[in-house]
Motif scaffolding. Structure first.
Motif, PDB file in Angstrom:
ATOM      1  N   ASP A   4       0.651  -1.194   0.060  1.00 16.93           N
ATOM      2  CA  ASP A   4       0.049   0.157   0.029  1.00 16.93           C
ATOM      3  C   ASP A   4       0.799   1.357  -0.064  1.00 16.93           C
ATOM      4  OD1 ASP A   4      -2.667   1.302   0.595  1.00 16.93           O
ATOM      5  OD2 ASP A   4      -1.420   2.173   2.313  1.00 16.93           O
ATOM      6  N   LEU A   5       0.470   2.203  -0.885  1.00 14.50           N
ATOM      7  CA  LEU A   5       1.417   3.605  -1.257  1.00 14.50           C
ATOM      8  C   LEU A   5       1.455   4.199   0.333  1.00 14.50           C
ATOM      9  CD1 LEU A   5       3.387   5.231  -2.850  1.00 14.50           C
ATOM     10  CD2 LEU A   5       1.182   6.251  -3.670  1.00 14.50           C
ATOM     11  N   ALA A   6       0.186   4.282   0.774  1.00 16.50           N
ATOM     12  CA  ALA A   6       0.187   4.982   2.068  1.00 16.50           C
ATOM     13  C   ALA A   6       1.064   4.448   3.065  1.00 16.50           C
ATOM     14  CB  ALA A   6      -1.383   5.190   2.485  1.00 16.50           C
ATOM     15  N   THR A   7       1.067   3.212   3.389  1.00 13.97           N
ATOM     16  CA  THR A   7       1.730   2.565   4.259  1.00 13.97           C
ATOM     17  C   THR A   7       3.446   2.689   3.914  1.00 13.97           C
ATOM     18  OG1 THR A   7       0.214   0.745   4.697  1.00 13.97           O
ATOM     19  CG2 THR A   7       2.367   0.363   5.272  1.00 13.97           C
ATOM     20  N   ALA A   8       3.770   2.675   2.795  1.00 15.75           N
ATOM     21  CA  ALA A   8       5.125   2.996   2.279  1.00 15.75           C
ATOM     22  C   ALA A   8       5.634   4.346   2.680  1.00 15.75           C
ATOM     23  CB  ALA A   8       5.206   2.705   0.888  1.00 15.75           C
ATOM     24  N   LEU A   9       4.772   5.418   2.336  1.00 10.74           N
ATOM     25  CA  LEU A   9       5.074   6.494   2.553  1.00 10.74           C
ATOM     26  C   LEU A   9       5.449   6.860   4.030  1.00 10.74           C
ATOM     27  CD1 LEU A   9       2.778   8.476   0.302  1.00 10.74           C
ATOM     28  CD2 LEU A   9       5.196   8.513   0.298  1.00 10.74           C
ATOM     29  N   ALA A  10       4.575   6.185   5.016  1.00 11.73           N
ATOM     30  CA  ALA A  10       4.765   6.430   6.306  1.00 11.73           C
ATOM     31  C   ALA A  10       6.012   5.640   6.986  1.00 11.73           C
ATOM     32  CB  ALA A  10       3.622   5.679   7.483  1.00 11.73           C
ATOM     33  N   ARG A  11       6.499   4.558   6.011  1.00 16.92           N
ATOM     34  CA  ARG A  11       7.730   3.915   6.285  1.00 16.92           C
ATOM     35  C   ARG A  11       8.870   4.591   5.665  1.00 16.92           C
ATOM     36  NH1 ARG A  11       5.111  -2.159   6.593  1.00 16.92           N
ATOM     37  NH2 ARG A  11       3.926  -1.829   8.297  1.00 16.92           N
ATOM     38  N   SER A  12       8.837   5.557   4.953  1.00 14.48           N
ATOM     39  CA  SER A  12      10.047   6.177   4.127  1.00 14.48           C
ATOM     40  C   SER A  12      10.319   7.517   4.529  1.00 14.48           C
ATOM     41  CB  SER A  12       9.348   6.298   2.789  1.00 14.48           C
ATOM     42  OG  SER A  12       8.795   5.152   2.071  1.00 14.48           O
ATOM     43  N   ASP A  13      11.667   7.861   4.241  1.00 13.04           N
ATOM     44  CA  ASP A  13      12.279   9.043   4.285  1.00 13.04           C
ATOM     45  C   ASP A  13      12.102   9.972   2.851  1.00 13.04           C
ATOM     46  OD1 ASP A  13      13.306   8.607   7.027  1.00 13.04           O
ATOM     47  OD2 ASP A  13      14.826   7.237   5.946  1.00 13.04           O
ATOM     48  N   LEU A  14      11.786  11.275   3.200  1.00  8.14           N
ATOM     49  CA  LEU A  14      11.849  12.058   2.152  1.00  8.14           C
ATOM     50  C   LEU A  14      13.372  12.530   1.771  1.00  8.14           C
ATOM     51  CD1 LEU A  14      10.423  14.153   0.099  1.00  8.14           C
ATOM     52  CD2 LEU A  14      10.523  15.967   1.826  1.00  8.14           C
ATOM     53  N   LEU A  15      13.714  12.183   0.623  1.00 12.45           N
ATOM     54  CA  LEU A  15      15.222  12.470   0.128  1.00 12.45           C
ATOM     55  C   LEU A  15      15.430  13.780  -0.573  1.00 12.45           C
ATOM     56  CD1 LEU A  15      16.183   8.975  -1.426  1.00 12.45           C
ATOM     57  CD2 LEU A  15      16.418   9.881   1.018  1.00 12.45           C
ATOM     58  N   PHE A  16      14.363  13.993  -1.512  1.00  6.75           N
ATOM     59  CA  PHE A  16      14.425  15.261  -2.309  1.00  6.75           C
ATOM     60  C   PHE A  16      13.099  15.742  -2.578  1.00  6.75           C
ATOM     61  CE2 PHE A  16      18.341  12.946  -3.493  1.00  6.75           C
ATOM     62  CZ  PHE A  16      19.262  13.727  -3.290  1.00  6.75           C
ATOM     63  N   ASP A  17      12.570  17.070  -2.185  1.00 10.50           N
ATOM     64  CA  ASP A  17      11.507  17.601  -2.730  1.00 10.50           C
ATOM     65  C   ASP A  17      11.534  18.243  -4.137  1.00 10.50           C
ATOM     66  OD1 ASP A  17      12.477  20.255  -2.463  1.00 10.50           O
ATOM     67  OD2 ASP A  17      11.957  20.919  -0.615  1.00 10.50           O
ATOM     68  N   ARG A  18      10.174  18.470  -4.557  1.00  8.53           N
ATOM     69  CA  ARG A  18      10.344  19.093  -5.913  1.00  8.53           C
ATOM     70  C   ARG A  18      11.263  20.149  -6.158  1.00  8.53           C
ATOM     71  NH1 ARG A  18       4.599  20.282  -9.164  1.00  8.53           N
ATOM     72  NH2 ARG A  18       5.590  21.012 -11.257  1.00  8.53           N
ATOM     73  N   ALA A  19      11.378  21.129  -5.292  1.00  9.32           N
ATOM     74  CA  ALA A  19      12.290  22.217  -5.664  1.00  9.32           C
ATOM     75  C   ALA A  19      13.720  21.706  -5.643  1.00  9.32           C
ATOM     76  CB  ALA A  19      12.336  22.915  -4.486  1.00  9.32           C
TER      77      ALA A  19
END
Length: 184
Positions: A4-19
């Motif tokens: 599930d994508l929502a579960t994955a996002l909760a278990r992930s780190d943001l590496l790079f944002d759009r900017a």
């Protein structure tokens, strides 16, 4: 592991944002403009992953270089997380003979797919084949002799997704790059 994508996002780190991604693409475009000034390279987008990146890169290259567009769709994954043999879904319709070709793809992981695509372009008579990759994974498992000529970002050796890269065929349209945390 649940896909599930929502579960994955909760278990992930943001590496790079759009900017940050857009800044990296702008840096790449400057180098490409310098290398292709006054020429008309064939700009091949590797589908599906390369679509978002290639679109922004082409706009950043702008009128400085007149690009001819085509695309290809080749996969080794077919929805899985490990690859097999290369499977072509679409080959470019534009003749490659004598052309400078720029492949635009989302990521160089180990590079097996890109190496086969690059070699196919050479077999079709391309005068030169260069690779522009939004991201390159940091590890020592890349196909020998394969390296991106233009690199936007380096990512850790983890499962990364977003901005063209998928999480089990989901999340390609996320406006950032995320990495699953390692369980430990």
């Amino acid at each position: 592991m649940h896909n599930d994508l929502a579960t994955a996002l909760a278990r992930s780190d943001l590496l790079f944002d759009r900017a940050q991604i857009e800044q990296a693409i702008a840096r790449m475009a400057a180098a490409i403009r310098a290398d292709y000034a006054g020429q008309r390279p064939l700009f091949l987008t590797v589908m599906h992953g390369g679509m978002l990146f290639a679109s922004l890169l082409a706009l950043e290259i702008s009128e400085a270089v007149d690009l001819e567009f085509d695309y290809l769709h080749a996969t080794r994954y077919r929805g899985a997380t490990s690859g097999g043999g290369l499977h072509w879904l679409h080959r470019p319709a534009t003749p490659l003979a004598g052309r400078r070709v720029l492949l635009a793809d989302d990521i160089v992981d180990e590079g097996h797919t890109l190496a086969e695509v690059r070699d196919w372009c050479r077999q079709q008579g391309a005068a030169e084949v260069r690779i522009a990759a939004l991201a390159v994974k940091r590890h020592d498992r890349c196909v020998p002799g394969l390296a991106a000529n233009y690199v936007g970002l380096e990512v850790p050796d983890r499962y990364v997704y977003g901005f063209g890269m998928d999480y089990h065929e989901q999340g390609r349209n996320l406006p950032a790059i995320h990495a699953l945390r390692t369980e430990g």
